[in-house]
Design a protein around this motif. Structure first.
Motif, PDB file in Angstrom:
ATOM      1  N   GLY A 189       8.016   0.028   3.838  1.00 25.49           N
ATOM      2  CA  GLY A 189       8.530   0.794   2.706  1.00 25.49           C
ATOM      3  C   GLY A 189       7.677   0.733   1.455  1.00 25.49           C
ATOM      4  N   ALA A 190       6.569  -0.021   1.483  1.00 29.65           N
ATOM      5  CA  ALA A 190       5.691  -0.148   0.309  1.00 29.65           C
ATOM      6  C   ALA A 190       4.335   0.491   0.605  1.00 29.65           C
ATOM      7  CB  ALA A 190       5.510  -1.606  -0.075  1.00 29.65           C
ATOM      8  N   ILE A 191       3.780   1.135  -0.388  1.00 30.35           N
ATOM      9  CA  ILE A 191       2.479   1.777  -0.247  1.00 30.35           C
ATOM     10  C   ILE A 191       1.394   0.814  -0.680  1.00 30.35           C
ATOM     11  CG2 ILE A 191       2.358   2.819  -2.556  1.00 30.35           C
ATOM     12  CD1 ILE A 191       1.558   4.747   0.644  1.00 30.35           C
ATOM     13  N   GLU A 192       0.263   0.788   0.034  1.00 27.00           N
ATOM     14  CA  GLU A 192      -0.820  -0.118  -0.329  1.00 27.00           C
ATOM     15  C   GLU A 192      -2.170   0.463   0.064  1.00 27.00           C
ATOM     16  OE1 GLU A 192      -1.438  -3.427   2.927  1.00 27.00           O
ATOM     17  OE2 GLU A 192       0.705  -3.332   2.429  1.00 27.00           O
ATOM     18  N   ASN A 193      -3.196  -0.022  -0.592  1.00 22.40           N
ATOM     19  CA  ASN A 193      -4.574   0.369  -0.308  1.00 22.40           C
ATOM     20  C   ASN A 193      -5.123  -0.599   0.724  1.00 22.40           C
ATOM     21  OD1 ASN A 193      -7.239   1.133  -0.295  1.00 22.40           O
ATOM     22  ND2 ASN A 193      -7.656   0.604  -2.426  1.00 22.40           N
ATOM     23  N   VAL A 194      -5.510  -0.090   1.891  1.00 24.32           N
ATOM     24  CA  VAL A 194      -5.949  -0.965   2.980  1.00 24.32           C
ATOM     25  C   VAL A 194      -7.422  -1.338   2.873  1.00 24.32           C
ATOM     26  CG1 VAL A 194      -4.214  -0.210   4.610  1.00 24.32           C
ATOM     27  CG2 VAL A 194      -6.359   1.039   4.465  1.00 24.32           C
ATOM     28  N   GLU A 195      -8.091  -0.898   1.814  1.00 26.31           N
ATOM     29  CA  GLU A 195      -9.500  -1.217   1.580  1.00 26.31           C
ATOM     30  C   GLU A 195     -10.389  -0.691   2.697  1.00 26.31           C
ATOM     31  OE1 GLU A 195      -9.830  -5.361   0.847  1.00 26.31           O
ATOM     32  OE2 GLU A 195      -8.677  -5.291  -1.031  1.00 26.31           O
ATOM     33  N   GLU A 196      -9.935   0.366   3.354  1.00 24.65           N
ATOM     34  CA  GLU A 196     -10.755   1.068   4.335  1.00 24.65           C
ATOM     35  C   GLU A 196     -11.108   2.432   3.765  1.00 24.65           C
ATOM     36  OE1 GLU A 196      -8.474   1.312   7.876  1.00 24.65           O
ATOM     37  OE2 GLU A 196      -8.692  -0.815   8.390  1.00 24.65           O
ATOM     38  N   MET A 197     -12.290   2.916   4.104  1.00 23.86           N
ATOM     39  CA  MET A 197     -12.709   4.225   3.649  1.00 23.86           C
ATOM     40  C   MET A 197     -12.726   5.186   4.838  1.00 23.86           C
ATOM     41  SD  MET A 197     -13.267   3.618   0.406  1.00 23.86           S
ATOM     42  CE  MET A 197     -14.284   4.926  -0.273  1.00 23.86           C
ATOM     43  N   LEU A 198     -12.387   6.438   4.547  1.00 25.57           N
ATOM     44  CA  LEU A 198     -12.385   7.474   5.570  1.00 25.57           C
ATOM     45  C   LEU A 198     -13.574   8.398   5.308  1.00 25.57           C
ATOM     46  CD1 LEU A 198     -10.438   8.051   7.939  1.00 25.57           C
ATOM     47  CD2 LEU A 198      -9.455   9.866   6.550  1.00 25.57           C
ATOM     48  N   LEU A 199     -14.436   8.522   6.292  1.00 26.00           N
ATOM     49  CA  LEU A 199     -15.599   9.389   6.200  1.00 26.00           C
ATOM     50  C   LEU A 199     -15.213  10.759   6.750  1.00 26.00           C
ATOM     51  CD1 LEU A 199     -18.622   9.788   5.644  1.00 26.00           C
ATOM     52  CD2 LEU A 199     -19.084   8.899   7.941  1.00 26.00           C
ATOM     53  N   LEU A 200     -15.163  11.751   5.861  1.00 25.77           N
ATOM     54  CA  LEU A 200     -14.727  13.100   6.234  1.00 25.77           C
ATOM     55  C   LEU A 200     -15.928  14.021   6.374  1.00 25.77           C
ATOM     56  CD1 LEU A 200     -11.785  13.502   3.678  1.00 25.77           C
ATOM     57  CD2 LEU A 200     -11.650  12.640   6.004  1.00 25.77           C
TER      58      LEU A 200
END
Length: 328
Positions: A189-200
């Motif tokens: 139920g909590a939002i967080e930054n997973v410290e992963e980057m998405l290469l688009l």
């Protein structure tokens, strides 16, 4: 002063007061200030676009970006991006204003093709969000709406996490051939930054590991500290100078770092691990369509060809890395 001049002055003053009243009412009390635009493109299971708006009303109409009004969420769906946005705006208390819209959030399965569609719409609409920072969320529009229904503070928490991750996020106008965006997830139920980057890229996306994400940001010259957990501890770059040189058939990448104050000088083993991570990150990005260090431009500059001699369609060239730290 004649009576006619006096009458004209009073008339002018009255018109000015009336205009100011209309302006203040329209700009400060009758707008729903959208802070973030959240887009979920169609999928195999869900054929419609989903658009969610993080907004504040009415105190958010002040000029300050840290407006005090509670952040709220409204959502709309449609068979096109435009109709979904229009439907979402129906849920706002007043007409939408995008003057404070600083963030564009996309589904983590999106591609640059989706971003192009969004960018076209934003140019046509009075959204004024072309400088917005781009982030990705690993949840669907339905999951987003469910989290909002379970926790009335969820929109506020979401905006706070977005603000914290924003320094890592690229601006929308930087999306040319590739884009490297941070990823947010929903956990318990909590939002967080997973410290992963998405290469688009135009047709697909690739998720980098946390270590690769940190190295990619470091190589791109992003400010701030970059920490790498290693087997024998962790190493933090407080500052780093990156240089690239074309040598024979490959490239030499040199990272000269300044460590965090009060920490020990990294060992030779730790530097070797960082060198390997640097090479792996450059190669992985290349294989997925991103010339992270502009190696083609470096080779072209050395050869004097005036154009990039390498493309990401080729096999990644040989890369060697050297990592060292200043003594102070």
């Amino acid at each position: 002063m004649t009576g006619q001049q006096r009458a004209l002055r009073w008339l002018a003053a009255g018109v000015l007061v009336l205009w100011c009243g209309v302006f203040l009412r329209a700009e400060n009390t009758e707008k729903s200030m959208v802070r973030a635009l959240i887009l979920t493109p169609p999928t195999v299971a869900v054929q419609n676009w989903t658009v969610s708006l993080l907004y504040q009303f009415p105190e958010a109409a002040a000029d300050a970006s840290d407006a005090a009004a509670q952040v709220q969420l409204c959502t709309g769906q449609g068979n096109t991006l435009q109709t979904a946005l229009t439907e979402a705006e129906r849920g706002l208390p007043r007409k939408a204003s995008y003057r404070l819209c600083e963030y564009l959030l996309l589904n983590a399965e999106t591609t640059l093709k989706t971003i192009r569609q969004a960018e076209t719409m934003l140019k046509e609409e009075p959204v004024q969000g072309l400088s917005a920072r781009v982030l990705c969320m690993d949840l669907s529009g339905e999951e987003l709406a469910a989290a909002d229904g379970e926790n009335e503070l969820f929109p506020e928490q979401l905006l706070q996490v977005v603000k914290e991750a924003a320094p890592q996020a690229p601006h929308l106008y930087e999306s040319r051939n590739t884009l490297l965006a941070p990823v947010l997830i929903l956990t318990d139920g909590a939002i967080e930054n997973v410290e992963e980057m998405l290469l688009l890229t135009e047709t697909e996306n690739t998720r980098l590991t946390p270590a690769e994400s940190q190295m990619a940001q470091l190589l791109l010259g992003q400010s701030g500290e970059h920490t790498f957990p290693l087997g024998s501890g962790q190493v933090t770059f407080r500052r780093c100078v990156v240089s690239v040189e074309a040598v024979e058939d490959g490239f030499a990448v040199t990272l000269t770092g300044q460590r965090r104050a009060g920490t020990a000088l990294p060992t030779a083993v730790q530097c070797a691990a960082l060198e390997l991570l640097c090479v792996q990150t450059v190669q992985r990005c290349w294989e997925n369509g991103y010339d992270l260090l502009s190696l083609g431009a470096v080779r072209a500059l050395k050869q004097g060809t005036g154009r990039e001699a390498l493309t990401t369609k080729n096999a990644c060239p040989q890369v060697q890395a050297d990592v060292s730290f200043l003594q102070f």
